[in-house]
Design an enzyme around this catalytic site. Structure first.
Site, PDB file in Angstrom:
ATOM      1  CB  CYS A 136      16.329  -4.232  20.998  1.00 14.91           C
ATOM      2  SG  CYS A 136      15.670  -4.414  22.663  1.00 14.91           S
ATOM      3  CB  CYS A 139      12.837  -3.135  22.072  1.00 14.33           C
ATOM      4  SG  CYS A 139      14.371  -3.010  22.970  1.00 14.33           S
ATOM      5  CG  ASP A 140      11.847  -3.349  18.214  1.00 15.38           C
ATOM      6  OD1 ASP A 140      11.064  -2.575  18.788  1.00 15.38           O
ATOM      7  OD2 ASP A 140      12.984  -3.024  17.837  1.00 15.38           O
TER       8      ASP A 140
END
Ligand code: NAP
Length: 318
Positions: A136, A139-140
């Protein structure tokens, strides 16, 4: 305490297909609930920018997901945070049993559970998951500011998410097993023009290595020459496709070789009263646009299916 709840229609999954089905079912004045274990939006909730959904030239994926949710809820869709463990048939009821112990009974169920990322299945992938291995970008990505980020795959997701990761990375290296991308041409063109993206063609990842803290490098192999080498990077994002999330259905659904659910033109599966929409069903393309179309069709078809059941009961009584 666990409860048993009754609805006309239960939708499993709050991605674009599920939420659009919810909107149409609610507008048909059906009592409808959408069960979602994570956040509304499905895959687009984890997508940086969406620019191919008609009417929105550029919108953050998470924002589009929220708009979908708010729209459907405004017209009466209920959304419950639930993880569905099983869907099954009980007489005329279609039932969703959740990890919470709650049971949702309805006349029709719409499966809108999309897919999960395919893993590379190489040594180091599991060990470094969360420490440099991620699926992701939104997200990261920010954890790897000014570092080299490797992306694996040649489809829309790899190339688009690779471009998104250049916001953070010093360099993004897209590792692809062939020498041609599968992604849409406009996405390819932008990636080729992006000075922060490099391509490593005809190459596969064989192993992910790291320190105690984080990924440090990869062993990669050129599939044409067989030559192996080391590639320095702080993170690796595999985007090599999805597999459908359909294993929670107890009934024997007809699926294709890859496990995608087969439906007819009404989005109905081989089990009457169970419909499937979006990425969980066999598709020619997997886009927000056609997931939303599927949701529309499934809601109308589910409504007709319930009406026919109701007519049958009314005739029996009269
Ligand atoms: P995809 O289109 O199936 O592409 C997967 C890529 O990974 C392919 O390039 C494939 O290589 C490669 N690959 C597969 N298995 C591999 C392995 N074991 N090792 C190395 N490489 C491997 O998957 P996706 O990009 O995740 O997209 C999934 C679906 O969502 C697609 O239908 C896509 O169009 C859609 N999507 C659309 C958008 C958008 O429209 N903006 C964004 C994201 C996703 P080969 O090319 O050699 O097969």
């Amino acid at each position: 305490m666990a409860e048993e709840k009754r609805y006309d229609i239960v939708i499993v999954g709050a991605g674009p297909g599920g939420l659009c089905a919810g909107l149409y079912a609610a507008r048909a004045r059906r009592k409808v609930v959408c069960l979602e274990k994570y956040i509304p939006g499905g895959q687009i909730a984890n997508t940086g920018e969406v620019e191919d959904y008609l009417g929105f030239e550029l919108i953050q994926g998470a924002e589009l997901g929220m708009k979908f949710r708010d729209h459907a809820v405004k017209f009466g869709l209920e959304i419950e945070m639930e993880e569905v463990e099983e869907v099954y048939v009980d007489g005329e009821d279609r039932v969703a049993r959740c990890a919470s112990g709650n049971v949702y009974r309805a006349k029709a169920v719409i499966l809108a559970t999309g897919g999960s990322p395919v893993y590379l299945n190489v040594p180091g992938e599991k060990e470094y998951n969360g420490r440099g291995v991620s699926y992701c970008a939104i997200c990261d990505g920010a954890f790897f500011r000014d570092q080299i980020i490797a992306v694996v795959g040649g489809g829309d997701a790899a190339v688009e998410e690779g471009a998104f990761l250049t916001k953070f990375a010093s360099k993004v290296i897209i590792i692809h097993r062939r020498d041609q991308l599968r992604a849409q041409k406009i996405i390819q063109q932008r990636a080729f023009e992006n000075k922060k993206i490099e391509f490593l063609w005809d190459t596969v990842v064989e192993e992910i290595h790291g320190s105690e803290k984080q990924v440090t490098h990869l062993t990669v192999k050129n599939v044409k020459t067989g030559e192996k080498s080391e590639l320095k990077c702080g993170a690796i994002f595999p985007f090599i496709g999805f597999y459908p999330n359909a294993s929670y259905v107890r009934e024997k659904l007809t699926v294709d070789d890859e496990g995608y659910i087969l439906t007819n033109y009404k989005m109905e599966t081989n089990i009457p009263g169970i419909f499937a929409v979006g990425d969980v069903r066999q598709q020619f393309v997997r886009q927000v646009t056609n997931a939303v179309g599927d949701g529309t069709v499934a809601a109308v078809a589910a409504e007709k299916y319930i009406e026919e059941l109701e007519d049958k009961h009314a005739n029996r009584v009269s």
